[in-house]
Design an enzyme around this catalytic site. Structure first.
Site, PDB file in Angstrom:
ATOM      1  N   GLY A   3       0.824  -1.208   0.000  1.00 12.56           N
ATOM      2  CA  GLY A   3       0.000   0.000   0.000  1.00 12.56           C
ATOM      3  C   GLY A   3       0.858   1.259   0.000  1.00 12.56           C
ATOM      4  O   GLY A   3       0.347   2.373  -0.076  1.00 12.56           O
TER       5      GLY A   3
ATOM      6  N   ASP B 229       6.693   2.405  -2.665  1.00  8.49           N
ATOM      7  CA  ASP B 229       7.775   1.598  -3.220  1.00  8.49           C
ATOM      8  C   ASP B 229       7.259   0.338  -3.921  1.00  8.49           C
ATOM      9  O   ASP B 229       7.662   0.030  -5.042  1.00  8.49           O
ATOM     10  CB  ASP B 229       8.770   1.218  -2.117  1.00  8.49           C
ATOM     11  CG  ASP B 229       9.375   2.450  -1.472  1.00  8.49           C
ATOM     12  OD1 ASP B 229       9.494   3.472  -2.173  1.00  8.49           O
ATOM     13  OD2 ASP B 229       9.714   2.404  -0.279  1.00  8.49           O
ATOM     14  N   SER B 230       6.349  -0.363  -3.252  1.00  8.84           N
ATOM     15  CA  SER B 230       5.878  -1.597  -3.895  1.00  8.84           C
ATOM     16  C   SER B 230       4.946  -1.282  -5.060  1.00  8.84           C
ATOM     17  O   SER B 230       4.862  -2.061  -6.018  1.00  8.84           O
ATOM     18  CB  SER B 230       5.241  -2.564  -2.889  1.00  8.84           C
ATOM     19  OG  SER B 230       4.401  -1.921  -1.995  1.00  8.84           O
TER      20      SER B 230
ATOM     21  N   CYS C 133      11.175  -9.845  10.701  1.00  6.25           N
ATOM     22  CA  CYS C 133       9.963  -9.845   9.898  1.00  6.25           C
ATOM     23  C   CYS C 133      10.272 -10.337   8.484  1.00  6.25           C
ATOM     24  O   CYS C 133       9.542 -11.149   7.923  1.00  6.25           O
ATOM     25  CB  CYS C 133       9.404  -8.424   9.875  1.00  6.25           C
ATOM     26  SG  CYS C 133       7.887  -8.324   8.988  1.00  6.25           S
TER      27      CYS C 133
ATOM     28  N   GLY D 112       9.350  -4.209  -2.827  1.00  8.95           N
ATOM     29  CA  GLY D 112       9.783  -2.823  -3.045  1.00  8.95           C
ATOM     30  C   GLY D 112      10.940  -2.439  -2.135  1.00  8.95           C
ATOM     31  O   GLY D 112      11.024  -1.290  -1.713  1.00  8.95           O
TER      32      GLY D 112
ATOM     33  N   CYS E  47       6.313  -4.402   9.293  1.00  4.21           N
ATOM     34  CA  CYS E  47       7.305  -4.371  10.361  1.00  4.21           C
ATOM     35  C   CYS E  47       7.137  -3.039  11.081  1.00  4.21           C
ATOM     36  O   CYS E  47       8.041  -2.229  11.136  1.00  4.21           O
ATOM     37  CB  CYS E  47       8.687  -4.529   9.781  1.00  4.21           C
ATOM     38  SG  CYS E  47       8.751  -5.894   8.625  1.00  4.21           S
TER      39      CYS E  47
END
Ligand code: ATP
Length: 356
Positions: free
Chosen positions: A9, A12-13, A97, A120, A193
């Protein structure tokens, strides 16, 4: 080839998905939910992240699934954190994580059905002439996340893809703006994380409670004040001590007697160190330090943009770092991440050992 993408969300991703589409790849996207604790007691506001992930999936025609890893997250990652705090050590939730959740449980549940899994993260990989895959740093030293990935295994590393790994954060934001990606103006996502400093103390209070102890000045033995439990404090910590007459640094702990040792002043030598041992490191690829000897390296003991130069002394399976500079807050339990002298390749990391 089957491609999966981990989407949070955040910017980056989202840009990672865009760049994959540009290469003609349509990944199946997965949003991992860690929820808000076993009793729903933490406010994680994940709905907005899920909304953003859905918008990106729709835009690029990708399948999107929600994977609920709440139980595993609290068992493995939070369990590890509480354990370490109780032992007086400094845990790192991001490292664990990645190891246990994004590349651990996710792989077992879903990832194994895919040939590659994209994230990402700001990190890269390179393959040498012998076909070995190495983790290498991002050109953006502030965003570089190799230290968070240094506990993965080689299988994970071979499978992972970092579509934005060669870019600076600024360039990623520019792409997001240009492509009208919904998250362009968002702050960084919560991520899974999410356990930052505040959360650590909330967790410590919930699971370990409070137990009053003394704060003692290391050099003089003077009692400076009281604290609510050694687990609320980290070696090297300066802010948030609230003892007055500062700055004070936490420089040691006696967990048996619940004493926090502090040192006073801006340049206090007690807050710095140059030599420490690293417990058996996890090597991501090969161990370049297999033979006893001395090696030029750079390293990090916390998530900072700087790579500190030093020497790694290897003798009969023991790893000792001798830093070329004073290092502030060398905290047992925290990961020391090892890089080559040019901080290009990240070799892996190991926990800083307790001083003996
Ligand atoms: N809840 C989640 N579900 C699935 N993947 C996630 C989630 N949180 C993080 N990731 C993956 O891990 C990568 C690094 O996560 P991190 O928490 O460091 O966020 P970040 O660098 O702010 O990235 P982003 O802007 O994509 O949130 C993300 O880009 C994404 O691929």
């Amino acid at each position: 080839m089957r491609y999966a993408g981990l989407i949070s969300g955040g910017v980056d991703s989202a840009v990672a998905v865009h760049l994959m589409k540009e290469q003609g790849i349509t990944p199946d996207l997965f949003y991992i939910k860690i929820g808000s604790g076993p009793e729903g007691e933490w406010d994680c506001s994940a709905e907005e992240d899920w909304e953003m992930a859905s918008t990106v999936a729709r835009k690029y025609g990708c399948r999107l699934d929600l994977i609920d890893l709440q139980k595993e997250y609290w068992e493995y990652v939070v369990g590890y954190i509480v354990d370490r705090l109780k032992a007086g050590l400094t845990p790192n939730s991001d490292v664990m994580c990645n190891k246990y959740i994004k590349f651990g449980v996710f792989e077992q549940r879903v990832g194994h059905e895919y040939d590659r899994v994209a994230t990402g993260h700001y990190a890269q990989t390179e393959t040498d002439a012998d076909g070995n895959v190495w983790l290498t740093t991002s050109p953006d030293p502030v965003k570089d996340q190799t230290d968070f990935l240094a506990q993965l295994d080689n299988l994970g590393l071979r499978k992972i893809m970092f579509p934005i790994g060669h870019l600076l954060k600024e360039e990623v934001r520019d792409i997001a703006e240009r492509e009208h990606l919904a998250p362009a103006h968002r702050h960084d996502s919560q991520g899974i994380c999410f356990l930052g400093k505040i959360r650590f103390s909330e967790l410590a209070r919930k699971y370990l409670g409070e137990k009053e102890g003394l704060v003692v000045e290391k050099e003089t033995g003077n009692i400076i004040g009281k604290h609510p439990g050694y687990w609320f404090f980290t070696i090297g910590q300066r802010k948030g001590l609230g003892f007055g007459g500062g700055p004070w640094y936490v420089v040691g702990k006696d967990i048996r007697r619940n004493i926090i040792y502090v040192s006073h002043g801006f340049q206090t030598q007690a807050a710095y160190g140059r030599e420490f041992f690293v417990s058996q490191p996890n090597f991501l690829t090969l161990n370049p330090f297999a033979a006893d000897g001395e090696y030029d390296i750079t390293f990090k003991v916390r998530h900072t943009p700087e790579f500190t130069p030093g020497r790694l002394l290897v003798s009969r399976g023991r790893y000792k770092i001798v830093s070329a500079e004073d290092v502030q807050g060398i905290a047992p339990g925290q990961f020391a991440c090892l890089y080559d002298a040019q901080h290009h390749r990240c070799y892996g990391s190991g926990e800083i050992a307790q001083a003996r």
